[in-house]
Design an enzyme around this catalytic site. Structure first.
Site, short mmCIF file in Angstrom:
data_model
loop_
_atom_site.label_atom_id
_atom_site.label_comp_id
_atom_site.label_asym_id
_atom_site.label_seq_id
_atom_site.Cartn_x
_atom_site.Cartn_y
_atom_site.Cartn_z
N GLY A 147 -17.65 2.62 -54.60
CA GLY A 147 -18.56 2.47 -53.48
C GLY A 147 -18.35 4.52 -53.10
CB ALA B 173 -19.10 -4.33 -49.50
CG PHE C 223 -21.51 5.69 -44.05
CD1 PHE C 223 -21.33 7.26 -43.42
CD2 PHE C 223 -21.20 4.71 -43.53
CE1 PHE C 223 -20.77 7.34 -42.18
CE2 PHE C 223 -20.51 4.48 -41.90
CZ PHE C 223 -20.65 6.39 -41.53
CE1 TYR D 47 -20.19 -6.66 -44.68
CE2 TYR D 47 -20.75 -6.75 -42.09
CZ TYR D 47 -19.64 -6.36 -43.43
OH TYR D 47 -19.26 -4.94 -43.84
CG ASP E 203 -23.40 -4.06 -60.68
OD1 ASP E 203 -21.97 -4.22 -59.50
OD2 ASP E 203 -23.94 -4.37 -60.59
#
Length: 333
Positions: A7, A61, A11, A163, A39
């Site tokens: 990731g 995530a 962000f 989540y 992936d």
């Protein structure tokens, strides 16, 4: 140190990459945004990405409450299957150091102490109470008002949505991996992370992103409930620094260590909305009285363990961080 950042184009991940590079480490970005060949759920791709790596910082995530329970399979696939595949590949590759992006959502509601009955754990809020605007949980024994406090890492987990459930499962997987391999695993339980590069216009993001996205469209931020929900808003650069610090610390082997990662300076959701609107120069927020069933009322962290054991401390104050965020660009999800 050569660190694989899953990731790493997202962000938080992109800030982690910058923090690692600033400390002289080599950060290897592994992100599905770079194509299907990256992936984390692909065992072959994960194995290739781990070549020559000393440690993994697992940020990839699916986040946020999402659009409803229909997203459950996707959350489990991205978060839990993805973590299992990554950990299996790490076991095969001999990579024995992991820092995981955890979350405060695993606690459910925060810490409450009844004046008569001591520390209590309210259950999920009833729909009838929410419909009537009774948002604060009451003592489950006597029904009295409950002042909220700070949650420590030893509090029982009580995930209240899909989540949250997947984030707790990630920790269990990391713990099992550490025991099986003798590896070192740390979970940083992020509180409400905000700052530059937050994704815009998506249900898969935090409340600060919702408010900032509305302001960018020239709309008033919409505040759920009465806006008095307490949260710990922690700046993304402080979270990135916590990741770098945890990677360098090389904590205990054969076990999972968890650390709350928050600013230590709680604010209400309404305060965040107003501060952003003022800094942005946009319309002031509207308090709607609406609610989301999977939300909790108050959740704020006690991050003393992270400060004491690893020497980390937040550097970006709420006022300065909000002004920067109000003026910073956002990114597509």
């Amino acid at each position: 140190m050569r660190v694989l950042v899953t990731g790493g184009a997202g962000f938080i991940g992109s800030h982690v990459v910058e923090a690692l590079q600033a400390r002289g480490h080599e950060a290897v970005v592994y992100d599905v945004r770079h194509g299907p060949g990256a992936d984390v759920r692909d065992p072959s791709a994960a194995g290739r990405a781990l070549a020559g790596v000393d440690a993994v910082c697992h940020q990839a995530a699916m986040v946020g409450l999402g659009a409803g329970f229909g997203d459950a399979a996707e959350y489990v696939s991205h978060n839990d299957l993805g973590t299992a595949v990554l950990l299996a590949a790490m076991a095969d590759a001999g990579v024995r150091h992991l820092v995981l992006a955890g979350s405060m959502v695993v606690y459910g509601e925060g810490r409450y102490e009844c004046r008569r009955h001591g520390v209590v754990r309210p259950g999920p809020r009833a729909v009838a109470d929410l419909d009537a605007g009774r948002f604060d949980p009451a003592c489950p024994v006597c029904g009295a008002d409950l002042p909220p406090g700070l949650v420590g890492e030893d509090a029982p987990a009580d995930p209240r949505n899909v989540y949250a459930t997947t984030k707790l499962a990630q920790e269990h997987l990391a713990s099992a991996w550490a025991r099986a391999t003798g590896g070192s695993a740390v979970s940083l339980r992020y509180h409400n992370v905000y700052g530059p590069r937050m994704p815009r216009d998506t249900p898969y993001a935090g409340v600060a992103s919702f408010f900032r996205s509305a302001l960018a469209r020239g709309e008033a931020p919409r505040v759920y409930e009465d806006g008095a929900q307490r949260r710990d808003f922690v700046h993304v650069r402080d979270v990135a620094a916590a990741n770098a610090t945890a990677l360098e610390a090389r904590s205990a082997t054969g076990t999972l260590t968890v650390y709350n990662t928050g600013s230590g300076d709680p604010h209400t959701v309404g305060e965040m909305a107003r501060a952003l609107a003022e800094a942005h120069g946009g319309p002031m927020p509207v308090v709607t009285g609406e609610y989301r069933l999977g939300d909790v009322r108050h959740i704020t962290a006690d991050s003393a363990r992270l400060r004491a054991e690893l020497g980390w401390k937040p550097e970006v104050g709420f006022a300065d961080g909000v002004v920067e965020f109000a003026r910073a660009g956002m990114r597509d999800a």
